[in-house]
Design an enzyme around this catalytic site. Structure first.
Site, PDB file in Angstrom:
ATOM      1  N   HIS A   1       1.947   1.744  -3.396  1.00 55.00           N
ATOM      2  CA  HIS A   1       0.783   2.210  -4.144  1.00 55.00           C
ATOM      3  C   HIS A   1       0.594   3.718  -3.957  1.00 55.00           C
ATOM      4  O   HIS A   1       0.321   4.441  -4.911  1.00 55.00           O
ATOM      5  CB  HIS A   1      -0.437   1.458  -3.604  1.00 55.00           C
ATOM      6  CG  HIS A   1      -1.469   1.153  -4.624  1.00 55.00           C
ATOM      7  ND1 HIS A   1      -1.220   0.466  -5.793  1.00 55.00           N
ATOM      8  CD2 HIS A   1      -2.797   1.457  -4.649  1.00 55.00           C
ATOM      9  CE1 HIS A   1      -2.333   0.356  -6.474  1.00 55.00           C
ATOM     10  NE2 HIS A   1      -3.301   0.957  -5.814  1.00 55.00           N
TER      11      HIS A   1
ATOM     12  N   THR B   1       0.828  -1.212   0.000  1.00 51.81           N
ATOM     13  CA  THR B   1       0.000   0.000   0.000  1.00 51.81           C
ATOM     14  C   THR B   1       0.860   1.259   0.000  1.00 51.81           C
ATOM     15  O   THR B   1       0.524   2.243  -0.665  1.00 51.81           O
ATOM     16  CB  THR B   1      -0.948  -0.010   1.221  1.00 51.81           C
ATOM     17  OG1 THR B   1      -1.798  -1.150   1.114  1.00 51.81           O
ATOM     18  CG2 THR B   1      -1.795   1.251   1.271  1.00 51.81           C
TER      19      THR B   1
END
Lengths: 339, 339
Positions: free
Chosen positions: B42, B39
């Protein structure tokens, strides 16, 4: 003694039925009424030619009375009024071994892999016959098989008192799911595009919505204080249904896939993650669903009569198919078979 | 006191961290180690710019020791070794009202919607801190957050003794799911394409398969006498994974969607019908999963050390991202933060 035969390529004919004496463990039933299922239409359209045997006698939703029993049959005798759970599992595959005979790896479906009920007399394994109460008419008893589908779906969907269940697709199965969910104490919203069916469902006391005219997710949020539906039944087998089904459930809500999708559908898997949704595939029924369907049908509480839009003589199966194809004012069409 | 800041457009910088005194109900933690999550990568790639606040301090997998506690904090004191469950639910939405705070409709994720752990000191609500046993190293404790994800997934997937669990995707989360499933008594097969990860997983005693080289469904059928897998974990977020996940389960088998799909995937819904499959979305964790993860990590039974492929100083977050982007010889990369 007659039968309707399917020869492939949307061709059916009425002819003499073979005279069968029930073998050991079999019963011969004089068919009272037989419903035309979407699966029969699917066969007629040639989509299941690999599974049937030409000429195929279709039909698997039925009611009737035992005419004759084969050797070794216990608990059934001539005159008994019955319906049939049309599944013949192999008994040996991993699914059968796990107790899931209804999803047997080699399941024979009576009326598809074997001759069906669209004939005067239907001979089937005795274990598939379920006795029905005297109080239940043969017309309504012909709805027990699709009602058992609905009972299975609602059981798999764990529908409980006070919940909101949304049914996507208000045909015969969708309508029966709505009834079975209501019997469990749920409020039910049915999404359907056919105006005739919408009006019929509304007259039966269900909340209805036409998804072409209104945002169903907005409606569901409005009905639930923004939470979402507890259970959603996908009965349209359409891409539109596959999209809508993930938009409606609450956090940890349940989706039951009832529709039979002929190809992969685009599904919003992110929504499964985001709301921890659950999706359950549901296929036909188990014995307890058949028992529950018989009990519900016999209770008189379900408005089954309003689902039967046509009763035709066996010979007019072709007219029944035409009416179903028209997408018009039809719900369940029954054939009078054993006369 | 320093922090790494994300400025958008793959740009990060090391700078001074704001000096914060914990407010009422908060604790300030000296961060020991912080793992780099997919994440975080990301975010760095700009895919979550709508959720973060520039300049954003990322990071949410961590371990450390309490430095200071705010007013009204009970049960935690300076020196306590802790990890953080980085969820801040609103407490009022329908999901929170139903007891599902981890899937709150307005969930704030610490390190995304708030400043994160890639800094010397991290100030968080006291209710997010979990004490860890002295026997657990801070390096391993930094793996508790992803291990809690795995514990949640395995719990949602109802993995039981003697079952076959298949994990699609053998990155850090997939590897931890494999470990948690094995702790439940399951045999575990991991499907992965990265040779480094395959070799590592094999060395940890898991069955492995490269889906580019071998038919995974055939392998699973061979392992189960044709029945299929009991549980399948989709951790790839890929179309290939979405296709494979429905081919592997047995009748009534379970699929857990762990991967975060950025767009709808084509899913074989027919297979759900045909085998009565179940699919469960799983998102982060609940408090019981965190407790279970701490217990498992502290037990010493899990080969956590083998998952930590790199430990870098906080300033080298950029190098960590580069290594993750390379798709090469990396599993979990930790940052040393609170020095």
């Amino acid at each position: 003694m007659k039968a309707v035969y399917y020869h492939g390529n949307r061709t059916i004919s009425v002819g003499a039925a073979p005279s069968e004496t029930p073998g050991a463990g079999e019963v011969r039933i004089r068919v009272g009424y037989a419903g035309i299922c979407g699966t029969d239409l699917h066969i007629y359209h040639g989509h299941m030619d690999a599974r049937v045997t030409f000429p195929q006698i279709m039909g698997h939703e039925m009611s009737g009375a035992i005419e004759d029993v084969g050797e070794g049959v216990e608990g059934l005798r001539p005159g008994d009024r019955v319906t049939v759970m049309p599944l013949h599992p192999c008994g040996e595959c991993p699914a059968c071994a796990a107790g899931h005979g209804h999803i047997c790896h080699k399941l024979k479906f009576l009326g598809i892999e074997t001759p069906g009920a669209f004939q005067t007399f239907w001979t089937v394994p005795a274990f598939t016959a379920f006795k029905i109460p005297d109080s239940l008419s043969l017309e309504h008893a012909a709805l027990i098989e699709p009602l058992a589908v609905a009972c299975h779906d609602v059981r798999i969907g764990e529908v409980k008192e006070g919940e909101l269940a949304v049914v996507l697709g208000g045909g015969p199965i969708g309508a029966l799911i709505a009834m079975a969910a209501r019997e469990n104490g749920a409020r039910v919203l049915v999404s359907e595009i056919n105006p005739y069916r919408l009006k019929l469902l509304e007259s039966l006391g269900f909340l209805t919505v036409n998804p072409l005219e209104r945002d169903v997710a907005e409606l569901v949020n409005g009905l639930t204080g923004g939470a979402g539906a507890d259970a959603v039944f996908e009965v349209t087998s359409s891409q539109a249904g596959a999209e809508l089904m993930t938009k409606l459930p609450r956090t940890r809500g349940r989706i039951v896939v009832v529709g039979i999708f002929s190809k992969p559908a685009a599904v919003d898997l992110h929504r499964f993650f985001f709301r921890e949704l659950k999706l359950f595939g549901a296929r036909v029924y188990e014995r307890e669903d058949f028992s529950r369907a018989i009990e519900l049908a016999a209770s008189g509480r379900l408005p089954l009569a309003s689902l039967v839009t046509d009763i035709l003589p066996l010979e007019r199966l072709g007219d029944g198919f035409k009416k179903m194809e028209s997408g018009g004012d039809a719900m369940k069409i029954l054939l009078r078979c054993g006369e």
